[in-house]
Scaffold this motif. Structure first.
Motif, short mmCIF file in Angstrom:
data_model
loop_
_atom_site.label_atom_id
_atom_site.label_comp_id
_atom_site.label_asym_id
_atom_site.label_seq_id
_atom_site.Cartn_x
_atom_site.Cartn_y
_atom_site.Cartn_z
N LYS A 165 -63.57 23.12 38.75
CA LYS A 165 -63.39 23.93 39.96
C LYS A 165 -63.77 23.08 41.17
O LYS A 165 -64.69 22.25 41.07
CB LYS A 165 -64.30 25.15 39.90
N PRO A 166 -63.13 23.32 42.32
CA PRO A 166 -63.51 22.57 43.52
C PRO A 166 -65.02 22.64 43.78
O PRO A 166 -65.63 21.66 44.21
CB PRO A 166 -62.71 23.25 44.63
N ALA A 167 -65.62 23.80 43.47
CA ALA A 167 -67.06 23.96 43.69
C ALA A 167 -67.90 23.03 42.83
O ALA A 167 -69.06 22.75 43.13
CB ALA A 167 -67.47 25.41 43.42
N ASP A 168 -67.33 22.52 41.73
CA ASP A 168 -68.08 21.59 40.87
C ASP A 168 -68.37 20.27 41.57
O ASP A 168 -69.36 19.61 41.29
CB ASP A 168 -67.32 21.33 39.56
N GLY A 169 -67.43 19.87 42.47
CA GLY A 169 -67.65 18.71 43.32
C GLY A 169 -67.97 17.42 42.58
O GLY A 169 -67.70 17.28 41.39
N VAL A 170 -68.57 16.52 43.34
CA VAL A 170 -68.84 15.18 42.79
C VAL A 170 -69.84 15.25 41.63
O VAL A 170 -69.73 14.50 40.66
CB VAL A 170 -69.29 14.21 43.91
N GLU A 171 -70.80 16.20 41.72
CA GLU A 171 -71.78 16.33 40.63
C GLU A 171 -71.11 16.79 39.34
O GLU A 171 -71.45 16.34 38.25
CB GLU A 171 -72.90 17.30 41.02
N GLY A 172 -70.13 17.69 39.48
CA GLY A 172 -69.39 18.17 38.32
C GLY A 172 -68.59 17.05 37.66
O GLY A 172 -68.53 16.95 36.43
N LYS A 174 -69.29 13.80 37.84
CA LYS A 174 -70.24 12.89 37.19
C LYS A 174 -70.70 13.45 35.85
O LYS A 174 -70.79 12.72 34.85
CB LYS A 174 -71.48 12.72 38.08
N TYR A 226 -65.62 5.86 46.83
CA TYR A 226 -65.37 5.78 45.39
C TYR A 226 -65.95 4.51 44.77
O TYR A 226 -66.33 4.50 43.61
CB TYR A 226 -63.87 5.93 45.11
N THR A 260 -57.70 7.95 42.28
CA THR A 260 -57.59 9.33 42.78
C THR A 260 -56.22 9.59 43.38
O THR A 260 -55.49 8.66 43.70
CB THR A 260 -58.64 9.61 43.88
N LEU A 268 -59.59 20.75 40.69
CA LEU A 268 -60.26 19.45 40.64
C LEU A 268 -60.07 18.87 39.23
O LEU A 268 -60.98 18.90 38.41
CB LEU A 268 -61.75 19.60 40.98
#
Lengths: 286, 188
Positions: A165-172, A174, A226, A260, A268
Motif C-alpha cells: 500500500k502507498p502508506a507502507d512507504g519506504v519502510e514497507g 525495506k 535511491y 523504479t 506500491l
C-alpha cells in the motif's frame, strides 16, 4: 524521396545467432568484472573466519572455471536475452528464431547444461535450452545491443513480489526486501545480488527487478535518493548474519540495485529478484 | 574437526560428525535431483526396485553440465536440497544415509535423519568448476531421457563438504549465523 528502407541499417539473423551463441558461452564461463571485484573485496573485508574461507573457495572457483574452461556454476540457467533494438534497424530474417538458434548453438558448443522444460507442468526437457526468455526494448538509433543473462533458478526461486500500500512507504519496501532475503536464507547460494523493482504495474515491477540485475553493482542508481536506499538496504542485509553459503558471516549480499518507474496513486508494487554470486551477463553491439 | 571418509559410511562414522565439521569424501556416490526423485517415488509406489541400492547410499543433488572431451564431468556443484524435502524422509527410512546438497531442510527431513542416524552434507553452492575436479569418473545408470537430471554413479576423491545437519539434528544454518551475530554483539 528516399525509399522506406534507405534510413534503415540491415542486421542479418545469422549475425544475431552467432552473437547470442558467443554471449551464452562467455557469460557462463567468465563473470563480469564488477562481480569478481566485489567477491575479492568481500573476502578481504569479511570478519568471520568460516565466511572468509567460503569466499576464498568461491573466488578460487571463478579462477578455476577460467583455467579449466568450464562454466562457473553447473546451473547455466535459462537464457534471458535482453535486446535494445534501434528503431532504424531492419532485421533480415526471423528475429526470435535467430535468438533461439544462438542459444541452441551456444549451449551445445559450450557444453552448457540444458535446463529448460517445454511445459511448466508436463516438464519434458527441450534438450537444447530453448526457448530463450527474450525482452526487446525499442530505442533510437541504428544499433542492436544484445545482453545475455543466464539466470540460475536456485536464486530465481527465492524471488518475490508484493503489492504494497502507498502508506507502507519506504519502510514497507525495506521490510519486504529484508523479509525476502531472510526467507531465502542459504538457498540462493549467498552472497547474493538483489535486484529490486519498485513501481509500475504488477508485471512491470518484476521486469524492473530483473533489469536491476543488468546494472553493474558498483554503479549506484543515478537518483541520489535511491542510491542511498541501495546502500542502506545492503548494510541492513549484511547485518542479518546469513553469510556466504548460509553458514554465518557478514557477506550475505554483494550489492542491491533498485530500478523504479511511475505507478498508480493506489499502489506500491515491489519485486525482489534474487541472483546468486554467479551473477552473469555478457553484451555485444551489432 | 576434519574427516577423510570413504563410502559406504557406517552409522558409527556418521554419528561422530557434528554440524560445522569438514568432510573430504571419497568413493562412490549417486546423483539424483528433482525428476529422478519423483521417478524413484513412482518405482517404490509400484513395488519396483530403485536404480541403485539405497541402503547406506550417499546421494548428491546435482545436475552437472555435459562433460567436455577429456573430462569425467562438467561443472558439478550442488542444487538446492529443499526441493527434495518431499521425497527424502521416505528414502532415509529405507536406509539412505548421506544427502549432499546445499541449503536448508524441512523439519520432516531433519526428524527422519535423527530417526535413522543420517547426515546432510553441504557442498559449496556455486563452486561448480572446483567440484568437477573431485569427480574421477561418471557413469549414467538410469533415465537418460532426463538429461542433466539422469541418475549417475560418480567416483569422487576428496570432495570438500561441510556437515550442514548432523545425525542429532545439529544445524549449521541455525548455529552458524547465530554464532556470528553473537560475536558482533560482543563489540567486535
Amino acid at each position: 524521396m528516399p525509399g522506406p528502407f534507405e534510413y534503415m541499417r540491415t542486421v542479418k539473423a545469422e549475425d544475431i545467432s552467432a552473437a547470442v551463441a558467443e554471449l551464452c558461452i562467455r557469460a557462463n564461463k567468465q563473470l563480469p568484472e564488477d562481480i569478481v571485484r566485489a567477491m575479492n573485496a568481500a573476502r578481504e573485508g569479511e570478519p568471520w573466519p568460516v565466511a572468509e574461507a567460503s569466499l576464498g573457495v568461491l573466488c578460487r572457483n571463478i579462477e578455476a572455471a577460467g583455467e579449466m574452461d568450464l562454466p562457473v556454476c553447473q546451473d547455466t540457467g535459462m537464457a534471458c536475452v535482453f535486446v535494445r533494438l534501434g528503431q532504424d534497424v531492419h532485421i533480415e530474417g526471423d528475429f526470435n528464431a535467430a535468438v533461439n538458434e544462438g542459444v541452441r548453438r551456444g549451449y551445445q558448443q559450450g557444453y552448457l547444461r540444458k535446463s529448460v522444460v517445454a511445459d511448466p507442468l508436463r516438464r519434458v526437457n527441450t534438450g537444447d535450452n530453448t526457448p530463450a526468455a527474450i525482452t526487446v526494448e525499442l530505442v533510437p538509433g541504428d544499433r542492436l545491443e544484445l545482453t545475455v543473462v543466464p539466470k540460475g533458478f536456485g536464486s530465481e526461486n527465492m524471488s518475490r513480489l508484493a503489492m504494497l500500500k502507498p502508506a507502507d512507504g519506504v519502510e514497507g519496501v525495506k521490510r519486504f526486501v529484508l523479509d525476502t532475503v531472510r526467507a531465502a536464507g542459504s538457498n540462493p547460494c549467498p552472497p547474493i545480488v538483489v535486484g529490486v523493482g519498485i513501481g509500475g504495474t504488477f508485471d512491470k515491477a518484476a521486469s524492473l527487478a530483473k533489469h536491476a540485475l543488468l546494472r553493474p553493482i558498483d554503479c549506484p542508481n543515478q537518483d541520489e535518493f535511491y542510491a542511498r536506499l541501495e546502500e542502506d538496504m545492503l548494510r541492513e542485509i549484511n547485518s542479518l548474519g546469513i553469510g556466504p553459503q548460509g553458514f554465518g558471516g557478514r557477506t550475505t549480499a554483494l550489492g542491491v540495485n533498485i530500478e523504479t518507474m511511475p505507478t498508480h496513486v493506489a499502489g506500491l508494487p515491489v519485486a525482489v529478484n534474487i541472483s546468486c554470486h554467479v551473477t552473469r551477463r555478457a553484451s555485444m553491439e551489432l | 574437526m576434519e574427516y577423510r571418509l570413504r563410502t559406504p559410511l557406517s552409522r558409527e562414522e556418521l554419528s561422530e560428525l557434528r554440524a560445522g565439521d569438514m568432510v573430504y569424501l571419497s568413493g562412490e556416490i549417486y546423483t539424483a535431483r528433482d525428476a529422478a526423485h519423483k521417478r524413484m517415488m513412482e518405482c517404490l509406489d509400484r513395488g519396483e526396485p530403485l536404480p541403485f541400492e539405497i541402503r547406506d547410499s550417499a546421494v548428491y543433488y546435482v545436475g552437472p553440465t555435459p562433460e567436455p572431451p577429456g573430462r569425467a564431468i562438467g561443472s558439478a556443484g550442488p542444487t538446492t536440497s529443499g526441493r527434495m524435502d518431499a521425497y527424502s524422509p521416505r528414502l532415509l527410512d529405507l536406509g539412505q544415509s548421506v544427502m549432499i546438497g546445499k541449503g536448508m531442510r524441512s523439519k520432516d527431513v531433519v526428524d527422519a535423519m535423527v530417526r535413522n542416524g543420517a547426515v546432510y552434507l553441504a557442498a559449496m553452492g556455486g563452486a561448480g568448476a572446483l567440484m568437477s575436479a573431485c569427480v574421477k569418473s561418471a557413469e549414467l545408470i538410469c533415465w537418460e531421457d532426463l538429461g542433466c537430471e539422469a541418475v549417475r554413479r560418480l567416483e569422487v576423491e576428496d570432495m570438500p563438504l561441510t556437515v550442514a545437519i548432523d545425525s542429532l539434528g545439529g544445524n549449521i544454518y541455525e548455529s552458524g549465523p547465530a554464532a556470528y551475530l553473537q560475536s558482533m554483539k560482543g563489540g567486535n
